[in-house]
Write an enzyme that holds these catalytic residues in place. Structure first.
Site, PDB file in Angstrom:
ATOM      1  N   GLY A  18      22.768  42.736   7.685  1.00 24.69           N
ATOM      2  CA  GLY A  18      23.791  43.175   8.564  1.00 24.69           C
ATOM      3  C   GLY A  18      24.709  42.164   8.433  1.00 24.69           C
ATOM      4  O   GLY A  18      25.431  41.727   7.479  1.00 24.69           O
ATOM      5  N   GLU A  19      25.106  42.010   9.952  1.00 24.10           N
ATOM      6  CA  GLU A  19      26.246  41.028   9.934  1.00 24.10           C
ATOM      7  C   GLU A  19      25.835  40.236  10.879  1.00 24.10           C
ATOM      8  O   GLU A  19      25.498  40.531  12.121  1.00 24.10           O
ATOM      9  CB  GLU A  19      27.499  41.911  10.470  1.00 24.10           C
ATOM     10  CG  GLU A  19      28.545  41.326  10.467  1.00 24.10           C
ATOM     11  CD  GLU A  19      28.952  40.498   9.100  1.00 24.10           C
ATOM     12  OE1 GLU A  19      29.079  41.476   7.990  1.00 24.10           O
ATOM     13  OE2 GLU A  19      29.412  39.549   8.981  1.00 24.10           O
ATOM     14  N   CYS A  50      18.877  37.715   4.421  1.00 22.13           N
ATOM     15  CA  CYS A  50      20.506  37.900   4.087  1.00 22.13           C
ATOM     16  C   CYS A  50      20.992  37.365   5.473  1.00 22.13           C
ATOM     17  O   CYS A  50      20.798  36.181   6.172  1.00 22.13           O
ATOM     18  CB  CYS A  50      21.067  39.036   3.685  1.00 22.13           C
ATOM     19  SG  CYS A  50      22.744  39.129   3.176  1.00 22.13           S
ATOM     20  N   ARG A 100      27.130  40.498  -0.234  1.00 23.81           N
ATOM     21  CA  ARG A 100      27.862  39.410   0.285  1.00 23.81           C
ATOM     22  C   ARG A 100      26.899  38.519   1.133  1.00 23.81           C
ATOM     23  O   ARG A 100      26.845  38.019   2.313  1.00 23.81           O
ATOM     24  CB  ARG A 100      28.727  40.211   1.648  1.00 23.81           C
ATOM     25  CG  ARG A 100      29.907  41.099   1.248  1.00 23.81           C
ATOM     26  CD  ARG A 100      30.723  41.677   2.421  1.00 23.81           C
ATOM     27  NE  ARG A 100      29.921  42.494   3.187  1.00 23.81           N
ATOM     28  CZ  ARG A 100      29.552  42.156   4.544  1.00 23.81           C
ATOM     29  NH1 ARG A 100      30.156  41.125   4.977  1.00 23.81           N
ATOM     30  NH2 ARG A 100      28.939  42.822   5.413  1.00 23.81           N
ATOM     31  N   HIS A 135      18.167  41.097  -0.727  1.00 22.99           N
ATOM     32  CA  HIS A 135      17.453  42.207   0.202  1.00 22.99           C
ATOM     33  C   HIS A 135      16.086  42.685  -0.454  1.00 22.99           C
ATOM     34  O   HIS A 135      16.305  43.462  -1.239  1.00 22.99           O
ATOM     35  CB  HIS A 135      18.491  43.352   0.490  1.00 22.99           C
ATOM     36  CG  HIS A 135      19.489  43.009   1.258  1.00 22.99           C
ATOM     37  ND1 HIS A 135      19.691  43.453   2.647  1.00 22.99           N
ATOM     38  CD2 HIS A 135      20.797  42.425   1.193  1.00 22.99           C
ATOM     39  CE1 HIS A 135      20.547  42.929   3.156  1.00 22.99           C
ATOM     40  NE2 HIS A 135      21.346  42.455   2.378  1.00 22.99           N
ATOM     41  N   GLU A 137      14.078  44.502   0.585  1.00 23.67           N
ATOM     42  CA  GLU A 137      13.756  45.930   0.883  1.00 23.67           C
ATOM     43  C   GLU A 137      14.369  47.035   0.067  1.00 23.67           C
ATOM     44  O   GLU A 137      14.199  48.254   0.169  1.00 23.67           O
ATOM     45  CB  GLU A 137      13.892  45.958   2.195  1.00 23.67           C
ATOM     46  CG  GLU A 137      15.331  46.501   2.825  1.00 23.67           C
ATOM     47  CD  GLU A 137      16.408  44.999   2.726  1.00 23.67           C
ATOM     48  OE1 GLU A 137      16.017  43.960   2.138  1.00 23.67           O
ATOM     49  OE2 GLU A 137      17.558  45.314   3.114  1.00 23.67           O
TER      50      GLU A 137
HETATM   51  N1  GLN Z   1      27.882  38.479   4.883  1.00 17.54           N
HETATM   52  C1  GLN Z   1      26.765  38.902   5.975  1.00 17.54           C
HETATM   53  C2  GLN Z   1      26.970  37.895   7.162  1.00 17.54           C
HETATM   54  O1  GLN Z   1      27.573  36.987   7.079  1.00 17.54           O
HETATM   55  C3  GLN Z   1      25.531  39.266   5.645  1.00 17.54           C
HETATM   56  C4  GLN Z   1      25.360  40.127   4.680  1.00 17.54           C
HETATM   57  C5  GLN Z   1      24.031  40.746   4.564  1.00 17.54           C
HETATM   58  O2  GLN Z   1      23.296  40.671   5.301  1.00 17.54           O
HETATM   59  N2  GLN Z   1      23.899  41.811   3.347  1.00 17.54           N
HETATM   60  O3  GLN Z   1      26.278  38.091   7.938  1.00 17.54           O
END
Ligand code: GLN
Length: 165
Positions: A18-19, A50, A100, A135, A137
């Site tokens: 996620g972020e 991630c 990302r 990822h 999943e």
């Molecule tokens: N770029 C995101 C971050 O810095 C991570 C991206 C992802 O979880 N697919 O949190």
């Protein structure tokens, strides 16, 4: 799992992608950090994928003696797939989806690298914490999750033995 109580009886916890900044804010506003620390401290495994890997690093929750670099593969190359050799899943490479994605920039001696891409660690393990920059999943291949499930089973076994002692 949105409340500290919700964490109480989990054998294993996945901190997903996620972020990372958003997830960190969510952890803060829901007051989840003590429960996350208690989960980790009691030896119950955590899988961070991630953004979840970023949150486990030394600059966030500190569950990994490692530092993840955000968006490390470059913003232009937002997402890509690669075949990775991963320790402990057999010879067949794992198709990995990167979005990302971070990589592990620095790591302490206790951090085991299970897989790398272009020379950068993207799958690591330290004790009861498993983390991937990709990822797992998003593909049908269950082998990375199987590593985690084996860690969870072993931890549950350890807890049961301790309780019986
Ligand atoms: N770029 C995101 C971050 O810095 C991570 C991206 C992802 O979880 N697919 O949190």
């Amino acid at each position: 799992m949105r409340t500290p109580e919700g964490l109480g009886d989990l054998d294993g916890l996945v901190i997903p992608g996620g972020e990372s900044t958003t997830i960190a804010k969510g952890i803060e506003s829901a007051g989840l950090e003590p429960a996350l620390r208690a989960h980790h401290g009691s030896g119950r495994p955590i899988l961070g994928t991630c953004a979840g890997m970023i949150l486990c690093d030394a600059e966030h929750l500190g569950f990994l003696d490692a530092t993840a670099r955000r968006n490390a593969f470059g913003r232009q190359l937002q997402s890509f797939e690669a075949d990775l050799a991963i320790e402990g899943i057999g010879d067949e490479p794992l198709r990995a989806v990167f979005i990302r994605a971070p990589w592990i920039e620095r790591r302490g001696p206790g951090v085991e690298v299970l897989g790398s891409h272009e020379g950068h660690p993207v799958a690591v393990r330290e004790g009861t914490v498993l983390a991937s920059a990709f990822h797992p999943e998003l593909t049908d291949d269950p082998r990375f999750h199987a590593i985690f499930m084996a860690m969870v089973t072993a931890a549950r076994e350890r807890a049961r033995e301790e309780a019986a002692r």
